[in-house]
Design a protein around this motif. Structure first.
Motif, mmCIF file in Angstrom:
data_model
loop_
_atom_site.group_PDB
_atom_site.id
_atom_site.type_symbol
_atom_site.label_atom_id
_atom_site.label_comp_id
_atom_site.label_asym_id
_atom_site.label_seq_id
_atom_site.Cartn_x
_atom_site.Cartn_y
_atom_site.Cartn_z
ATOM 1 N N ALA A 142 0.870 -1.181 0.000
ATOM 2 C CA ALA A 142 0.000 0.000 0.000
ATOM 3 C C ALA A 142 0.906 1.229 0.000
ATOM 4 N N VAL A 143 0.408 2.325 -0.570
ATOM 5 C CA VAL A 143 1.159 3.578 -0.636
ATOM 6 C C VAL A 143 0.306 4.652 0.032
ATOM 7 N N PHE A 144 0.959 5.521 0.794
ATOM 8 C CA PHE A 144 0.261 6.487 1.635
ATOM 9 C C PHE A 144 -0.593 7.489 0.862
ATOM 10 N N ASN A 145 -0.005 8.214 -0.079
ATOM 11 C CA ASN A 145 -0.720 9.277 -0.790
ATOM 12 C C ASN A 145 -0.982 8.910 -2.248
ATOM 13 N N TRP A 146 -2.063 9.443 -2.790
ATOM 14 C CA TRP A 146 -2.406 9.264 -4.207
ATOM 15 C C TRP A 146 -1.594 10.216 -5.079
ATOM 16 N N CYS A 147 -1.406 11.458 -4.665
ATOM 17 C CA CYS A 147 -0.549 12.448 -5.322
ATOM 18 C C CYS A 147 -1.059 12.990 -6.658
ATOM 19 N N LEU A 148 -2.229 12.606 -7.088
ATOM 20 C CA LEU A 148 -2.787 13.138 -8.325
ATOM 21 C C LEU A 148 -4.028 13.947 -7.981
#
Length: 149
Positions: free
Chosen positions: A51-57
Motif C-alpha cells: 500500500a502507498v500512503f498518498n495518491w498524489c494526483l
C-alpha cells in the motif's frame, strides 16, 4: 472494516458522493481520517502486497489506475503480509500498488454502495497504482503472475 468518526446523516451522503465519482475539492492527501473517514487496504491473498500512503494526483476515484508512481511529499509504503495484512487502523492510505508482471483481483467496499470487484492485469507490463478514496476499503482477493484470478 474501520472508519473514522462520522455523523451518520452526513457520512453516507458524503460517502455516496465520493464513490459515485468524487466531489469537487474532496481530494484528501494526508493521514487524517477527517469527516469522510479513512481509506485502507487489506490483503486477503496468499502473496504479499504494498500500500502507498498518498495518491498524489489531482483526479481519480476509487479504482482509478495510473502508471505514474506517486512520489509526492510525506510519501511512505506499507507491506501488506499475505493472509490478512492491513494498513494501520487510524491512518488514511490512499493507494494500492499493482506489481509489474502480476494480475490482482481487488474488491472495493464502501458502506451504502454495492461492492465493486476489478481485475488489474499488469502481466508483461510495468507496475501501476490504484486509488482508494476516503471511506473506501480495497481488499486484495487474489493475485497471480501466471493467470488473472
Amino acid at each position: 472494516m474501520r472508519k473514522g468518526p462520522i455523523a451518520a446523516a452526513t457520512g453516507l451522503a458524503v460517502a455516496g458522493t465520493l464513490w459515485m465519482g468524487g466531489a469537487a475539492g474532496a481530494e484528501v492527501l494526508d493521514e487524517s481520517c477527517g469527516s469522510t473517514g479513512c481509506s485502507s487496504s487489506v490483503n486477503d491473498s496468499g502473496t504479499g502486497a504494498t500500500a502507498v500512503f498518498n495518491w498524489c494526483l489531482s483526479s481519480g476515484t476509487t479504482g482509478t489506475l495510473t502508471t505514474t508512481e506517486p512520489t509526492c511529499g510525506n510519501q511512505k509504503t506499507y507491506w501488506l503480509s499475505a493472509g490478512g495484512g492491513h494498513t494501520p487502523w487510524s491512518e488514511d492510505w490512499d493507494t494500492l500498488r499493482i506489481d509489474a508482471g502480476w494480475c490482482y483481483k481487488v474488491k472495493f467496499t464502501l458502506p451504502g454502495q454495492p461492492d465493486n470487484t476489478t481485475r488489474y492485469d499488469r502481466r508483461g507490463k510495468s507496475a501501476a497504482w490504484v486509488k482508494v478514496e476516503d471511506f473506501s476499503d480495497a481488499h486484495i482477493l487474489a493475485q497471480s503472475s501466471s493467470s488473472c484470478p
